[in-house]
Design a protein around this motif. Structure first.
Motif, PDB file in Angstrom:
ATOM      1  N   GLY A  22      94.124  -5.572  47.846  1.00 27.77           N
ATOM      2  CA  GLY A  22      95.015  -4.544  47.326  1.00 27.77           C
ATOM      3  C   GLY A  22      94.489  -3.789  46.122  1.00 27.77           C
ATOM      4  O   GLY A  22      95.138  -2.855  45.643  1.00 27.77           O
ATOM      5  N   MET A  23      93.304  -4.149  45.632  1.00 24.26           N
ATOM      6  CA  MET A  23      92.781  -3.504  44.425  1.00 24.26           C
ATOM      7  C   MET A  23      92.203  -2.113  44.707  1.00 24.26           C
ATOM      8  O   MET A  23      91.723  -1.829  45.795  1.00 24.26           O
ATOM      9  N   ILE A  24      92.248  -1.271  43.676  1.00 25.53           N
ATOM     10  CA  ILE A  24      91.533  -0.002  43.654  1.00 25.53           C
ATOM     11  C   ILE A  24      90.297  -0.218  42.782  1.00 25.53           C
ATOM     12  O   ILE A  24      90.418  -0.618  41.623  1.00 25.53           O
ATOM     13  N   VAL A  25      89.116   0.040  43.345  1.00 26.85           N
ATOM     14  CA  VAL A  25      87.865  -0.385  42.731  1.00 26.85           C
ATOM     15  C   VAL A  25      86.969   0.814  42.412  1.00 26.85           C
ATOM     16  O   VAL A  25      86.638   1.613  43.301  1.00 26.85           O
ATOM     17  N   PRO A  78      94.961   7.204  39.286  1.00 29.16           N
ATOM     18  CA  PRO A  78      94.376   7.424  37.962  1.00 29.16           C
ATOM     19  C   PRO A  78      94.117   6.151  37.170  1.00 29.16           C
ATOM     20  O   PRO A  78      93.402   6.186  36.165  1.00 29.16           O
ATOM     21  N   VAL A  79      94.694   5.025  37.595  1.00 33.92           N
ATOM     22  CA  VAL A  79      94.424   3.734  36.960  1.00 33.92           C
ATOM     23  C   VAL A  79      93.780   2.824  37.995  1.00 33.92           C
ATOM     24  O   VAL A  79      94.354   2.588  39.064  1.00 33.92           O
ATOM     25  N   LEU A  80      92.597   2.317  37.687  1.00 30.56           N
ATOM     26  CA  LEU A  80      91.869   1.451  38.596  1.00 30.56           C
ATOM     27  C   LEU A  80      92.012  -0.002  38.149  1.00 30.56           C
ATOM     28  O   LEU A  80      92.119  -0.286  36.953  1.00 30.56           O
ATOM     29  N   ASP A  81      92.000  -0.915  39.100  1.00 29.24           N
ATOM     30  CA  ASP A  81      92.093  -2.331  38.761  1.00 29.24           C
ATOM     31  C   ASP A  81      90.794  -2.842  38.156  1.00 29.24           C
ATOM     32  O   ASP A  81      90.804  -3.648  37.215  1.00 29.24           O
ATOM     33  N   ILE A  82      89.682  -2.381  38.698  1.00 30.40           N
ATOM     34  CA  ILE A  82      88.372  -2.871  38.260  1.00 30.40           C
ATOM     35  C   ILE A  82      87.330  -1.811  38.577  1.00 30.40           C
ATOM     36  O   ILE A  82      87.491  -1.043  39.533  1.00 30.40           O
ATOM     37  N   ALA A  83      86.306  -1.727  37.746  1.00 30.09           N
ATOM     38  CA  ALA A  83      85.155  -0.868  38.039  1.00 30.09           C
ATOM     39  C   ALA A  83      83.909  -1.730  37.954  1.00 30.09           C
ATOM     40  O   ALA A  83      83.758  -2.531  37.024  1.00 30.09           O
ATOM     41  N   ILE A  84      83.024  -1.578  38.913  1.00 28.80           N
ATOM     42  CA  ILE A  84      81.778  -2.339  38.963  1.00 28.80           C
ATOM     43  C   ILE A  84      80.615  -1.366  38.831  1.00 28.80           C
ATOM     44  O   ILE A  84      80.518  -0.402  39.585  1.00 28.80           O
ATOM     45  N   ASP A  85      79.739  -1.618  37.871  1.00 29.84           N
ATOM     46  CA  ASP A  85      78.632  -0.699  37.638  1.00 29.84           C
ATOM     47  C   ASP A  85      77.440  -1.461  37.081  1.00 29.84           C
ATOM     48  O   ASP A  85      77.559  -2.623  36.695  1.00 29.84           O
ATOM     49  N   ASP A 112      86.468   4.225  32.123  1.00 29.19           N
ATOM     50  CA  ASP A 112      87.601   4.426  31.218  1.00 29.19           C
ATOM     51  C   ASP A 112      88.930   4.241  31.937  1.00 29.19           C
ATOM     52  O   ASP A 112      89.902   3.742  31.352  1.00 29.19           O
ATOM     53  N   ALA A 113      88.975   4.605  33.216  1.00 29.62           N
ATOM     54  CA  ALA A 113      90.220   4.511  33.985  1.00 29.62           C
ATOM     55  C   ALA A 113      90.513   3.087  34.455  1.00 29.62           C
ATOM     56  O   ALA A 113      91.625   2.806  34.905  1.00 29.62           O
ATOM     57  N   THR A 211      83.964  -2.259  24.974  1.00 29.86           N
ATOM     58  CA  THR A 211      83.483  -3.639  24.976  1.00 29.86           C
ATOM     59  C   THR A 211      84.591  -4.653  25.223  1.00 29.86           C
ATOM     60  O   THR A 211      84.346  -5.711  25.813  1.00 29.86           O
ATOM     61  N   GLU A 212      85.809  -4.370  24.786  1.00 26.18           N
ATOM     62  CA  GLU A 212      86.890  -5.350  24.914  1.00 26.18           C
ATOM     63  C   GLU A 212      87.247  -5.630  26.367  1.00 26.18           C
ATOM     64  O   GLU A 212      87.647  -6.748  26.701  1.00 26.18           O
ATOM     65  N   LYS A 213      87.107  -4.657  27.231  1.00 28.46           N
ATOM     66  CA  LYS A 213      87.465  -4.878  28.646  1.00 28.46           C
ATOM     67  C   LYS A 213      86.230  -5.063  29.529  1.00 28.46           C
ATOM     68  O   LYS A 213      86.330  -5.087  30.754  1.00 28.46           O
ATOM     69  N   THR A 214      85.057  -5.226  28.908  1.00 32.33           N
ATOM     70  CA  THR A 214      83.819  -5.318  29.657  1.00 32.33           C
ATOM     71  C   THR A 214      83.420  -6.766  29.904  1.00 32.33           C
ATOM     72  O   THR A 214      83.439  -7.600  28.993  1.00 32.33           O
ATOM     73  N   LEU A 215      83.052  -7.052  31.147  1.00 34.50           N
ATOM     74  CA  LEU A 215      82.492  -8.340  31.534  1.00 34.50           C
ATOM     75  C   LEU A 215      81.069  -8.097  32.021  1.00 34.50           C
ATOM     76  O   LEU A 215      80.853  -7.271  32.904  1.00 34.50           O
ATOM     77  N   ILE A 216      80.115  -8.791  31.426  1.00 33.34           N
ATOM     78  CA  ILE A 216      78.716  -8.667  31.824  1.00 33.34           C
ATOM     79  C   ILE A 216      78.358  -9.817  32.755  1.00 33.34           C
ATOM     80  O   ILE A 216      78.573 -10.991  32.415  1.00 33.34           O
ATOM     81  N   ILE A 217      77.832  -9.506  33.926  1.00 27.31           N
ATOM     82  CA  ILE A 217      77.353 -10.522  34.855  1.00 27.31           C
ATOM     83  C   ILE A 217      75.840 -10.378  34.984  1.00 27.31           C
ATOM     84  O   ILE A 217      75.356  -9.338  35.431  1.00 27.31           O
TER      85      ILE A 217
END
Length: 222
Positions: A22-25, A78-85, A112-113, A211-217
């Motif tokens: 169900g996520m918007i990615v 306009p609001v995404l659950d997660i962004a992968i980059d 940002d979204a 940085t606060e919402k960023t997860l580094i893998i």
């Protein structure tokens, strides 16, 4: 598969496994992200998860179609659950330089979204201090005045030229891409703001304010 490619695949797959039904990615651009998309395609086919992707480039949109990932837009979501980059350099404080693929304007909008920004890299991208040239997307009309002001900030802007194409690289948005060396960037957030304050700059590749919402893998090889 060599060690670097294996590490990229590991990072991409781990990120894709964070995505829930169900996520918007948000879908970034680059080789490591494409491994995440490969895994998302597998999960759609095998698990039946229902997701929509928002691509950051034409290349990503075409790759998503190949992997069977349905696409949507920021206008509809306009609001995404997660962004992968991916990223070109990342510090321990999660500040980074992106834009080697000339998609950093859309990548920053999508990041940002997103509620969570997941960045997938191999260990070679980890640095103590940012020092890579900063990609900057510039309105063609303004590139002369922008370059003069970038020089006044201590930068050395160089137009990015095409490979297998004469002339400048043109972004998916129809703008020029310049790579601007500043040496060691001691204040990434300040430099990000200073560059973006120049009229004619659309966006630059320093990502220092999420940085606060960023997860580094960081991917691993066997």
């Amino acid at each position: 598969m060599d060690a670097v490619t294996e590490a990229k695949r590991n990072a991409g797959y781990r990120a894709a496994d964070l995505v829930k039904d169900g996520m918007i990615v948000g879908l970034g651009t680059g080789s490591t992200v494409f491994f995440a998309m490969e895994r998302l395609g597998e999960r759609i086919a095998s698990e039946g998860i229902r997701i929509f992707g928002v691509p950051t480039s034409n290349q990503t949109a075409m790759r998503a179609e190949e992997y069977g990932i349905p696409l949507t837009t920021l206008s509809l979501h306009p609001v995404l659950d997660i962004a992968i980059d991916g990223a070109d350099q990342v510090t321990p404080s999660k500040q980074m330089i992106k834009g080697r693929g000339a998609a950093h304007l859309r990548e920053k909008i999508v990041a940002d979204a997103a509620k969570q920004f997941v960045v997938v890299i191999d260990s070679a991208k980890e640095v103590s201090v940012l020092d890579a040239a900063v990609p900057i997307e510039i309105l063609p009309f303004a590139y002369g005045s922008v370059c003069r002001k970038l020089a006044s900030l201590g930068g050395e802007p160089v137009m990015r030229n095409g490979v297998k194409k004469d002339g400048p690289v043109i972004s998916d948005n129809g703008n020029y891409i310049f790579d601007c060396a500043f040496g060691k960037v001691d204040d990434p957030s300040g430099l990000e703001s200073a560059i973006n304050a120049i009229p004619g700059v659309l966006e630059n590749g320093i990502f220092a304010k999420m940085t606060e919402k960023t997860l580094i893998i960081v991917g691993k090889s066997a």
